[in-house]
Design an enzyme around this catalytic site. Sequence first.
Site: not given
Length: 566
Positions: A294, A431-433
């Site tokens: 993140r 991306y990534e949440g």
Amino acid sequence: MTYRAPLGEIEHILTHVVGAGRLAATPLFAEATAETRAAVLGEAARMAEERLAPLQRAGDLHPARLENGVVRTSPGFADGFAAIAEGGWIGIAANPEHGGMGLPLTFGTAVNEMMASACLSLSLCPLMSQGQIEALEHHASDAIRALYLPKLISGEWTGTMNLTEPQAGSDVGALRTTAEPRGDGTYAITGQKIYISWGDNDFARNVCHLVLARLPGAPAGTRGVSLFLAPKFIPDEEGRPGRRNSLAVVSLEHKLGLHGSPTAVMQYDGATAWLIGPEGGGMAAMFTMMNNARLGVGVEGLGVAEAATQKAVAFAMERRQGRTPVEGTGAIIDHPNIRRKLMRMKALTAAARAICLDCAFSLDMARAAPEAARAGWAARGAFLTPIAKAFSTDIGHEVAQIGVQVHGGMGFIEETGAAQYARDVRVTMIYEGTNGIQAMDLVGRKLSDGGAAARGLLAEIAESAAAGEAPGLRLGEARARLDAATEWMLGAEAIDRNAGATPYLRAWGLILGGHYLLRAAAADEARLPLAVFHLRQLLPEAEAALEAAVEGAAPLYALPAEAFGA
């Protein structure tokens, strides 16, 4: 225009805003002196400028492709990755016990910014490996660490992260991939995963997949998810890639941007894998990788913002159009509308850089500070993580779009390269949440300490406002509004918090940006005009965002769902 690493900007933020010199005062990072930092970042800058930046356009024009089950990467990417690996940049923050440099994440974050600016598509490959390295360092067995970490750190092997399935995106607990115990310490993984960045390549000797799957009889939801390591080639007794595992790239996604990065649909058909961490501990183990990623994805947004700004400034300095209202270069940079765009690009990029570096520094201090102080640093780093990810990728998207506009009609023409930045960076907000999930994390988990971490940062902002704020800059007023909104969030129902989460996070980014830019200007008067611009012209947007943040959910549900289709 060729990319030039902004070493002066990075160094000023690290020295005068973040206070990265404190790292060398700790036993863990005693070697992370200013001299070491300058040498490391200088070498990384040369690598990014000379070896990676020339690949940016090639990755877009000649995408990765799948031929007879084999992924063929873009021209020059193999040599570019070799430059990253040979320089030791994959393992810059990894444990020296397995071949890493053992340097602070703060240094690695600065290096990753330069790589993302130079060639975002290729930089994703080492970023995935870095996340896997951290996950294995924390959760894998001694045998797995001894075998896999040296090869991942050296770049001989690369790593991926397999979460998403066609029916399970952000709702990871809905996954269907299964893991059957074989009775010999291995498991058979069966299922399909999608959106796997760098799911395969043609330059690493092995590709190692971290895969979330469910064991037989495991409970529903995230509590029943475990994490497994499934290599493309199963290592033999000497640790060399042996027979091919039962996994394959089914297809590569056709994407808006990042064409040089192969995003794979992965099929597992009884693939041999090893459990990482305890049964049912998959989410805890994966979040080690995801939290690393993140911040890394936030840095991707920052990197694109810096590159897009450099390109827009270079174009504005050369392009002549109409009569400029002031005597200057004679180019469009002297038009007030263009100047406003460029000032916004520079201010937002500087704010994102400071947030990302401060987040990385906090995470470093959570490991290196005296024991009694570590929990506070950890909470600070955790609070900054969703802001770094969401704000910086929002900024990357916004700045890249402004860059297209600065170019005018030429920005819409692919040959200029401005549009590629806008296409490439868009997915970083997902991306990534997604950034909405980051915002809900901020008002949920990150405020679950009763607001302690938030109040700590608010106190730091108050100190900046009191020490260096000129009349009319209003940082103190904005901080007071953010303080009040934080108290509102602490007392609100979950649905009302979530309804205001996105503007609340945006306000944090803008107010922190003003705080950091004011600190930067206090150490260098030449930086004051940019700080004043941010505080006078961008900071009011934070106040508007905070008004929306405390409205609650009622306005969002006032329009019935069926009315949206009317």
